[in-house]
Write an enzyme that holds these catalytic residues in place. Structure first.
Site, PDB file in Angstrom:
ATOM      1  N   ASP A   1      31.179 -38.539  19.920  1.00  0.00           N
ATOM      2  CA  ASP A   1      32.149 -39.357  20.663  1.00  0.00           C
ATOM      3  C   ASP A   1      33.340 -39.770  19.779  1.00  0.00           C
ATOM      4  O   ASP A   1      34.139 -40.615  20.166  1.00  0.00           O
ATOM      5  CB  ASP A   1      31.472 -40.607  21.257  1.00  0.00           C
ATOM      6  CG  ASP A   1      30.891 -41.545  20.187  1.00  0.00           C
ATOM      7  OD1 ASP A   1      31.028 -41.244  18.966  1.00  0.00           O
ATOM      8  OD2 ASP A   1      30.308 -42.576  20.563  1.00  0.00           O
TER       9      ASP A   1
ATOM     10  N   HIS B   1      33.171 -41.289  16.845  1.00  0.00           N
ATOM     11  CA  HIS B   1      33.015 -42.506  16.032  1.00  0.00           C
ATOM     12  C   HIS B   1      32.968 -42.198  14.540  1.00  0.00           C
ATOM     13  O   HIS B   1      32.538 -41.124  14.122  1.00  0.00           O
ATOM     14  CB  HIS B   1      31.792 -43.330  16.458  1.00  0.00           C
ATOM     15  CG  HIS B   1      30.455 -42.741  16.116  1.00  0.00           C
ATOM     16  ND1 HIS B   1      29.311 -43.038  16.829  1.00  0.00           N
ATOM     17  CD2 HIS B   1      30.054 -41.884  15.145  1.00  0.00           C
ATOM     18  CE1 HIS B   1      28.284 -42.397  16.292  1.00  0.00           C
ATOM     19  NE2 HIS B   1      28.712 -41.683  15.280  1.00  0.00           N
TER      20      HIS B   1
ATOM     21  N   GLU C   1      32.187 -47.293  17.731  1.00  0.00           N
ATOM     22  CA  GLU C   1      32.140 -46.537  18.976  1.00  0.00           C
ATOM     23  C   GLU C   1      33.481 -46.606  19.706  1.00  0.00           C
ATOM     24  O   GLU C   1      34.332 -47.435  19.363  1.00  0.00           O
ATOM     25  CB  GLU C   1      31.043 -47.124  19.878  1.00  0.00           C
ATOM     26  CG  GLU C   1      29.660 -47.137  19.249  1.00  0.00           C
ATOM     27  CD  GLU C   1      29.024 -45.748  19.139  1.00  0.00           C
ATOM     28  OE1 GLU C   1      29.752 -44.737  19.073  1.00  0.00           O
ATOM     29  OE2 GLU C   1      27.783 -45.677  19.094  1.00  0.00           O
TER      30      GLU C   1
ATOM     31  N   ASP D   1      26.770 -48.119   7.198  1.00  0.00           N
ATOM     32  CA  ASP D   1      26.101 -48.796   8.310  1.00  0.00           C
ATOM     33  C   ASP D   1      24.588 -48.819   8.143  1.00  0.00           C
ATOM     34  O   ASP D   1      24.031 -48.170   7.257  1.00  0.00           O
ATOM     35  CB  ASP D   1      26.485 -48.148   9.650  1.00  0.00           C
ATOM     36  CG  ASP D   1      26.456 -46.614   9.590  1.00  0.00           C
ATOM     37  OD1 ASP D   1      25.771 -46.063   8.711  1.00  0.00           O
ATOM     38  OD2 ASP D   1      27.125 -45.982  10.421  1.00  0.00           O
TER      39      ASP D   1
HETATM   40  P1  PGA Z   1      25.354 -36.509  12.180  1.00  0.00           P
HETATM   41  O1  PGA Z   1      25.969 -37.938  12.567  1.00  0.00           O
HETATM   42  O2  PGA Z   1      25.842 -36.203  10.800  1.00  0.00           O
HETATM   43  O3  PGA Z   1      23.866 -36.710  12.224  1.00  0.00           O
HETATM   44  O4  PGA Z   1      25.849 -35.535  13.184  1.00  0.00           O
HETATM   45  C1  PGA Z   1      27.323 -38.182  12.311  1.00  0.00           C
HETATM   46  C2  PGA Z   1      27.714 -39.557  12.830  1.00  0.00           C
HETATM   47  O5  PGA Z   1      27.179 -40.002  13.854  1.00  0.00           O
HETATM   48  O6  PGA Z   1      28.589 -40.180  12.207  1.00  0.00           O
END
Ligand code: PGA
Length: 260
Positions: free
Chosen positions: A136, A138, A143, A67
């Protein structure tokens, strides 16, 4: 699926990096799906060390990132282009033209997303997709309420994601609210998935993903439908799992015979 629970973040990253290195070493022209965020940082550090000290060779590797924020140019300090260059690509010998990251500045998102999907296909598909997980649930920026069949597309971020990611920006208002992300359906086409998570704030999402129902409300739960997913998590991220002893038992009792 396989669940590995490691006592520390460092150990989790070491074992995850070893799995990725195995793909690079055994598959000529390996195609890796890569993730950003704080979780994979230790994995990129370990892979860079393996390149430096053990000659791990990325010359024929191709990468596709999950992404990118919409609206951030590639030289913006919080863009995922910048993140990948600073934290991984500049430390290894991967040719720049082999590294694909969604564009945050295309003037035609729909056409760009179709092109990105086609590039993955033209490279023969992703051999191993590295994933983090949001609080959450994702994966990528898929999302809650994303279609489990979704493809690469422009996505509106959830408030909880904007709050989680505000720590990387000077203030919350600077966090973009849109991103291009590979879809859940795109991710599920990778031949192997490696999801990494550490820390207490991931424990609920991890338990729902591994032991809950398959639901668009936790898009990582769609990985239950994938034939080859490895969860590599630390003890804090494992703290809400009800089958924890069983996962450790499975690893301890792994049959010492070649698997078909
Ligand atoms: P993080 O993000 O590794 O910074 O916790 C993970 C994500 O949002 O996929």
């Amino acid at each position: 699926m396989e669940v590995f629970i490691k006592p520390t973040y460092e150990e989790m990253c070491k074992v995850a990096a070893k799995l990725i290195a195995d793909v690079v070493n055994t598959k000529s022209h390996a195609v890796l799906g890569l993730a950003t965020g704080s979780t994979p940082l230790g994995i990129y550090r370990e892979l860079a060390r393996m390149h430096r000290e053990e000659g791990l060779d990325f010359e024929h590797v191709t990468t596709f990132n999950l992404d990118e924020y919409a609206g951030l140019p590639s030289d913006h300090p919080q863009s995922y282009h910048h993140f990948m260059h600073e934290n991984f690509f500049k430390h290894i010998n991967i040719p720049k033209q082999n590294t694909f990251i969604p564009s945050g500045t295309t003037n035609n998102y729909r056409a760009f997303c179709q092109w990105y999907e086609q590039q993955i296909k033209d490279c023969g598909g992703i051999d191993l997709q590295l994933l983090g997980i949001g609080s959450d649930g994702h994966i990528g920026f898929n999302e809650p309420a994303s279609s489990l069949n979704s493809r690469t597309r422009l996505k509106t971020l959830a408030e909880s994601t904007i709050n989680d990611n505000a720590r990387f920006f000077e203030n919350r208002d600077e966090v973009p609210i849109y991103a291009i992300t590979m879809g859940v359906g795109t991710i599920l086409e990778a031949r192997q998935i490696l999801l990494v998570a550490n820390g207490k704030n991931k424990a609920r999402a991890i338990a729902d993903a591994i032991e809950g129902p398959v639901t668009c409300m936790n898009t990582a739960s769609a990985l239950q439908l994938h034939p080859s997913t490895i969860y590599m998590i630390d003890t804090e991220a494992a703290s809400c799992l009800t089958m924890r002893e069983y996962y450790d038992w499975v690893q301890a009792k792994k049959p010492d015979v070649p698997q078909a």
